[in-house]
Design an enzyme around this catalytic site. Structure first.
Site, PDB file in Angstrom:
ATOM      1  N   GLY A   1      10.173  -0.648   5.230  1.00 38.71           N
ATOM      2  CA  GLY A   1      10.437   0.113   6.432  1.00 38.71           C
ATOM      3  C   GLY A   1       9.964  -0.615   7.680  1.00 38.71           C
ATOM      4  O   GLY A   1       9.997  -1.843   7.763  1.00 38.71           O
ATOM      5  N   SER A   2       9.477   0.134   8.640  1.00 37.85           N
ATOM      6  CA  SER A   2       9.203  -0.418   9.975  1.00 37.85           C
ATOM      7  C   SER A   2       8.084  -1.447  10.021  1.00 37.85           C
ATOM      8  O   SER A   2       7.983  -2.193  10.998  1.00 37.85           O
ATOM      9  CB  SER A   2       8.895   0.722  10.951  1.00 37.85           C
ATOM     10  OG  SER A   2      10.041   1.539  11.127  1.00 37.85           O
ATOM     11  N   THR A   3       7.224  -1.500   9.007  1.00 41.15           N
ATOM     12  CA  THR A   3       6.219  -2.564   9.015  1.00 41.15           C
ATOM     13  C   THR A   3       6.882  -3.931   8.957  1.00 41.15           C
ATOM     14  O   THR A   3       6.286  -4.945   9.338  1.00 41.15           O
ATOM     15  CB  THR A   3       5.258  -2.420   7.815  1.00 41.15           C
ATOM     16  OG1 THR A   3       6.002  -2.433   6.589  1.00 41.15           O
ATOM     17  CG2 THR A   3       4.464  -1.121   7.919  1.00 41.15           C
TER      18      THR A   3
END
Length: 583
Positions: free
Chosen positions: A298-300
């Site tokens: 995801g956004s990491t």
């Protein structure tokens, strides 16, 4: 008239001669046999007799210890005794008493022991593999003596922390062989070499005095010293376990890495494996999820897209993007986490607010091939290199095979898969000025002379420029500000940089995406990084955003670790980062 018959006796001399000849023949047979036994075949029979008297016994080597970086023992070997019975030596009238005493001392069912005593066709039945020496002494000194009951010297493995770093350490089986974790990976080094002893015994098994014996001395196992710090490991384990329970999640992992060295300071999983009762745990829960479980980050993952965009020169931190709340990619419409009007965000603002659409717009300026190359440089698609049992490489599809929607989703961390350790390693690279250091879990081992031999330093690889790393760090620090998605990770007095991650979770059980993976990973102090902390929680049921679920775990673990390692605040102030155009 006939004369009376006269009994004629044989010739005495002839009878004597015949008798002497017969005796001589018999004696010569005996003599020949004696010559054969004591002369010609003496060595053969002597060897057979000795073989019947000689008893061999394995001398188990003492297994080495596993310690934390400060020498605190996490796995050690203790003296123990095996208790066994020879059913043929136990009189039927004594079986009940023997079974009663052994059951009470060993805390075993009496019926189970009685069954072993009743197996009179066997000369050896193990009752207990490893008990305390004091227990064995009480059994062997019973009055009257328990005939047919014996004990042998053994070792047993002990884990003082119970479930502390359970899946990382692993455990050994009844035969002393490492079955999982580091106990398995370093089994050859920890186990040492068993010895052997041969002695001559009498009919009752007692040693015959003044007879020969042969001894091959065992070689003790060597110790393994980890990079783990016991107290920080405990704090990480407690924080992730508490949050998994509080959110009704399936599993979770927390990792702490020393930035300059790449050494793993803590590696915790929830639920963790209780090493004192590992037999009661299902085999699928023996694994170290920090290195075996793969998930979409995801956004990491947006920091890699950001690094690729900055390295290529396609954008600068202040580059402005017009960001709607959705964008069409091939046959799919992809959206931000919440509806919003078109925003004018700087690239720093795109990362700080974790905009999916803004990240896609930036990735389109980079191109698929360059983005794929950057993912590879950060370690995606390759094992991190710790050598831990079950370490996975994740999944990085070849860029030429990306589907139309993957060309967009991979930019924000959907469509690739990684492990928790791989994600933590990405942030170690950024925090370390763009230099990746291969993660290490073993600080060193002892040699056969007991001297400590440190492990070679982790391999260093330049991944991005120092300037790019510094610019990405500034964006991550903005992400922990009041306007960012990771504000719950802020720590009073310290500058913190980090990133939230909320990804849809693929689950084979539902044969599709169901549930979420919530992540927060960052480092501190932001302007002079010392530690990276990652928290990932799988399938929470009470909330799911990384900023809400995982960021508080990061804060607890990082706060404890900074204090434990006595790392002070830098006393500096974060530079102002413009998030929206016109500000």
């Amino acid at each position: 008239m006939r004369p009376p018959a006269v009994l004629r006796l044989g010739n005495p001399g002839r009878r004597i001669n015949v008798g002497l000849i017969a005796m001589t023949f018999v004696l010569s047979v005996f003599a020949g046999r004696l010559v054969q036994l004591q002369g010609l075949d003496s060595k053969v029979y002597a060897a057979e007799a000795a073989e019947q008297r000689v008893r061999g016994e394995k001398l188990t080597a003492r297994r080495g210890s596993i310690t934390d970086v400060n020498g605190h023992e996490l796995a050690l070997t203790l003296e123990a005794r095996e208790i066994f019975v020879d059913p043929s030596e136990v009189a039927p009238a004594d079986r009940d008493r023997v079974a009663t005493v052994l059951a009470a001392e060993l805390n075993q069912p009496k019926e189970q022991i009685a069954a072993k005593l009743g197996n009179t066709t066997s000369r050896y039945q193990q009752v207990a593999a490893a008990v305390e020496p004091s227990v064995a002494q009480r059994i062997m000194t019973q009055k009257p003596k328990l005939k047919g009951v014996g004990s042998k010297h053994r070792y047993r493995r002990d884990y003082p922390g119970g479930d502390l770093a359970g899946t990382l350490l692993g455990f050994v089986g009844d035969d002393g062989t490492g079955l999982s974790g580091l106990e398995n990976t370093y089994n050859g080094l920890l186990a040492g070499r068993d010895g052997e002893q041969f002695i001559e015994t009498g009919r009752e098994g007692q040693r015959i005095p003044m007879t020969r014996s042969t001894l091959k001395t065992p070689v003790e196992g060597r110790d393994v010293r980890l990079t783990i710090e016991r107290d920080i490991q405990w704090a990480a384990q407690k924080a992730i376990t508490d949050q998994v329970k509080a959110t009704g999640a399936r599993t979770g992992s927390a990792i702490v890495i020393d930035v300059p060295t790449g050494q793993v300071v803590a590696m915790a999983n929830a639920p963790e494996l209780d090493l004192k009762n590992w037999e009661k745990t299902a085999p699928e829960d023996w694994v170290n999820r920090s290195v075996t479980d793969v998930f979409e980050p995801g956004s990491t993952n947006k920091v890699i897209t950001a690094a690729a965009a900055l390295e290529s020169g396609a954008v600068r931190p202040e580059t402005v993007f017009k960001v709607p709340d959705n964008i069409r990619c091939a046959d799919r419409v992809l959206r931000d986490s919440h509806p919003h009007p078109v925003e004018r965000l700087t690239f720093s603002g795109v990362v700080a607010t974790s905009s999916n659409v803004g990240t896609i717009l930036a990735s389109q300026r980079v191109g698929d091939e360059k983005l794929h190359a950057m993912l590879e440089r950060f370690g995606f698609g390759a094992k991190p290199g710790t050598g831990l049992l079950g370490e996975e490489a994740g999944l990085l599809p070849e860029w030429k095979k990306w589907s139309g929607s993957q060309r967009c989703t991979i930019a924000y961390g959907q469509g690739v898969s990684v492990t928790a350790l791989q994600t933590a390693s990405v942030y170690q690279t950024i925090a370390n000025g763009g230099v990746r250091v291969t993660p290490q879990i073993v600080a060193g081992t002892t040699a056969e002379n007991r001297a400590f031999v440190p492990s070679p330093p982790g391999k260093q690889t330049r991944v991005i420029s120092e300037r790019t790393a510094r610019e990405v760090s500034g964006m991550l620090e903005a992400a922990v500000s009041d306007e960012g998605t990771g504000n719950l990770a802020a720590i009073d007095g310290y500058r913190v940089a980090g990133k939230t991650g909320t990804a849809m979770r693929y689950d084979p059980k539902c044969q599709g995406y169901c549930g979420y993976t919530s992540t927060f990973v960052g480092f501190a102090p932001a302007d002079k990084p010392r530690l990276v902390v990652l928290a990932v929680i799988q399938d929470p049921h009470k909330g799911y955003y990384g900023g809400e679920i995982a960021a508080p775990v990061f804060k607890k673990v990082m706060t404890f670790a900074l204090k434990s390692k006595k790392i002070p605040p830098t006393g500096t102030t974060a530079a102002s980062v413009r998030i929206r155009a016109g500000e």
